[in-house]
Scaffold this motif. Sequence first.
Motif, mmCIF file in Angstrom:
data_model
loop_
_atom_site.group_PDB
_atom_site.id
_atom_site.type_symbol
_atom_site.label_atom_id
_atom_site.label_comp_id
_atom_site.label_asym_id
_atom_site.label_seq_id
_atom_site.Cartn_x
_atom_site.Cartn_y
_atom_site.Cartn_z
ATOM 1 N N ALA A 115 1.168 9.734 -4.595
ATOM 2 C CA ALA A 115 2.303 10.232 -3.815
ATOM 3 C C ALA A 115 1.852 10.606 -2.407
ATOM 4 O O ALA A 115 2.537 10.305 -1.428
ATOM 5 C CB ALA A 115 2.944 11.426 -4.514
ATOM 6 N N ASP A 116 0.699 11.254 -2.298
ATOM 7 C CA ASP A 116 0.163 11.605 -0.981
ATOM 8 C C ASP A 116 -0.080 10.362 -0.132
ATOM 9 O O ASP A 116 0.238 10.343 1.050
ATOM 10 C CB ASP A 116 -1.147 12.398 -1.111
ATOM 11 C CG ASP A 116 -0.937 13.817 -1.596
ATOM 12 O OD1 ASP A 116 0.224 14.299 -1.559
ATOM 13 O OD2 ASP A 116 -1.927 14.442 -2.010
ATOM 14 N N GLN A 117 -0.639 9.322 -0.744
ATOM 15 C CA GLN A 117 -0.901 8.073 -0.013
ATOM 16 C C GLN A 117 0.392 7.462 0.509
ATOM 17 O O GLN A 117 0.483 7.079 1.666
ATOM 18 C CB GLN A 117 -1.596 7.047 -0.916
ATOM 19 C CG GLN A 117 -3.029 7.344 -1.224
ATOM 20 C CD GLN A 117 -3.581 6.336 -2.235
ATOM 21 O OE1 GLN A 117 -2.861 5.524 -2.807
ATOM 22 N NE2 GLN A 117 -4.879 6.406 -2.473
ATOM 23 N N VAL A 118 1.374 7.381 -0.356
ATOM 24 C CA VAL A 118 2.639 6.751 0.017
ATOM 25 C C VAL A 118 3.368 7.575 1.065
ATOM 26 O O VAL A 118 3.868 7.045 2.063
ATOM 27 C CB VAL A 118 3.536 6.537 -1.224
ATOM 28 C CG1 VAL A 118 4.942 6.127 -0.825
ATOM 29 C CG2 VAL A 118 2.921 5.501 -2.156
ATOM 30 N N LEU A 119 3.421 8.882 0.871
ATOM 31 C CA LEU A 119 4.189 9.728 1.778
ATOM 32 C C LEU A 119 3.498 9.949 3.115
ATOM 33 O O LEU A 119 4.158 10.221 4.110
ATOM 34 C CB LEU A 119 4.486 11.072 1.106
ATOM 35 C CG LEU A 119 5.376 10.969 -0.138
ATOM 36 C CD1 LEU A 119 5.511 12.332 -0.807
ATOM 37 C CD2 LEU A 119 6.733 10.388 0.210
ATOM 38 N N SER A 120 2.185 9.829 3.157
ATOM 39 C CA SER A 120 1.489 10.013 4.430
ATOM 40 C C SER A 120 1.485 8.740 5.267
ATOM 41 O O SER A 120 1.230 8.772 6.453
ATOM 42 C CB SER A 120 0.053 10.484 4.199
ATOM 43 O OG SER A 120 -0.714 9.465 3.591
ATOM 44 N N SER A 121 1.799 7.631 4.638
ATOM 45 C CA SER A 121 1.860 6.353 5.349
ATOM 46 C C SER A 121 3.197 6.249 6.060
ATOM 47 O O SER A 121 4.236 6.536 5.490
ATOM 48 C CB SER A 121 1.725 5.199 4.355
ATOM 49 O OG SER A 121 2.044 3.989 4.978
ATOM 50 N N GLY A 122 3.151 5.847 7.318
ATOM 51 C CA GLY A 122 4.375 5.691 8.076
ATOM 52 C C GLY A 122 5.042 4.346 7.869
ATOM 53 O O GLY A 122 6.074 4.059 8.431
ATOM 54 N N GLY A 123 4.457 3.501 7.083
ATOM 55 C CA GLY A 123 5.023 2.188 6.828
ATOM 56 C C GLY A 123 4.374 1.088 7.634
ATOM 57 O O GLY A 123 4.606 -0.087 7.383
ATOM 58 N N GLU A 124 3.551 1.466 8.615
ATOM 59 C CA GLU A 124 2.937 0.443 9.453
ATOM 60 C C GLU A 124 2.089 -0.514 8.627
ATOM 61 O O GLU A 124 2.090 -1.723 8.863
ATOM 62 C CB GLU A 124 2.048 1.057 10.548
ATOM 63 C CG GLU A 124 2.757 1.997 11.477
ATOM 64 C CD GLU A 124 2.618 3.450 11.048
ATOM 65 O OE1 GLU A 124 2.049 3.716 9.977
ATOM 66 O OE2 GLU A 124 3.085 4.314 11.791
ATOM 67 N N GLU A 125 1.359 0.022 7.649
ATOM 68 C CA GLU A 125 0.481 -0.816 6.846
ATOM 69 C C GLU A 125 1.280 -1.823 6.027
ATOM 70 O O GLU A 125 0.909 -2.981 5.910
ATOM 71 C CB GLU A 125 -0.387 0.033 5.905
ATOM 72 C CG GLU A 125 -1.354 0.935 6.618
ATOM 73 C CD GLU A 125 -0.739 2.254 7.079
ATOM 74 O OE1 GLU A 125 0.362 2.611 6.600
ATOM 75 O OE2 GLU A 125 -1.340 2.906 7.932
ATOM 76 N N ARG A 126 2.394 -1.361 5.455
ATOM 77 C CA ARG A 126 3.205 -2.253 4.623
ATOM 78 C C ARG A 126 3.883 -3.341 5.437
ATOM 79 O O ARG A 126 4.196 -4.404 4.915
ATOM 80 C CB ARG A 126 4.251 -1.441 3.865
ATOM 81 C CG ARG A 126 3.670 -0.537 2.813
ATOM 82 C CD ARG A 126 4.774 0.069 1.970
ATOM 83 N NE ARG A 126 5.782 0.736 2.772
ATOM 84 C CZ ARG A 126 5.905 2.039 2.904
ATOM 85 N NH1 ARG A 126 5.088 2.844 2.268
ATOM 86 N NH2 ARG A 126 6.845 2.566 3.641
ATOM 87 N N LEU A 127 4.118 -3.075 6.710
ATOM 88 C CA LEU A 127 4.819 -4.034 7.557
ATOM 89 C C LEU A 127 3.910 -4.723 8.565
ATOM 90 O O LEU A 127 4.371 -5.474 9.407
ATOM 91 C CB LEU A 127 5.950 -3.318 8.306
ATOM 92 C CG LEU A 127 7.030 -2.700 7.431
ATOM 93 C CD1 LEU A 127 7.985 -1.879 8.277
ATOM 94 C CD2 LEU A 127 7.778 -3.765 6.655
ATOM 95 N N SER A 128 2.610 -4.500 8.474
ATOM 96 C CA SER A 128 1.688 -5.003 9.484
ATOM 97 C C SER A 128 1.705 -6.521 9.623
ATOM 98 O O SER A 128 1.447 -7.053 10.698
ATOM 99 C CB SER A 128 0.268 -4.526 9.206
ATOM 100 O OG SER A 128 -0.199 -5.053 7.976
#
Length: 82
Positions: free
Chosen positions: A37-50
């Motif tokens: 949960a910490d990993q997902v919530l701390s990610s701003g989404g840039e990695e998933r959309l890179s």
Amino acid sequence: MRSVRLDEQTDKRVRRAAATEGVSVSEFIRRAADERADQVLSSGGEERLSDVLGAIRSRRRQARRSGEAFTEIVAEQRANAR
């Protein structure tokens, strides 16, 4: 309170890992859920959309800074959420 159903192979791995760490299966699963949960919530989404950020081409050059603009928006949202 949540219940989790695991397939047989995953259940065996989780039980072994919990025993190795000297904690209960429930504690092991709680820690794993917290970490994820910490990993997902701390990610701003840039990695998933890179793979798509900045990949748009436009004849009018309107999408020229899309990756940079997205990063700025995410940074602003993070700052406002704090």
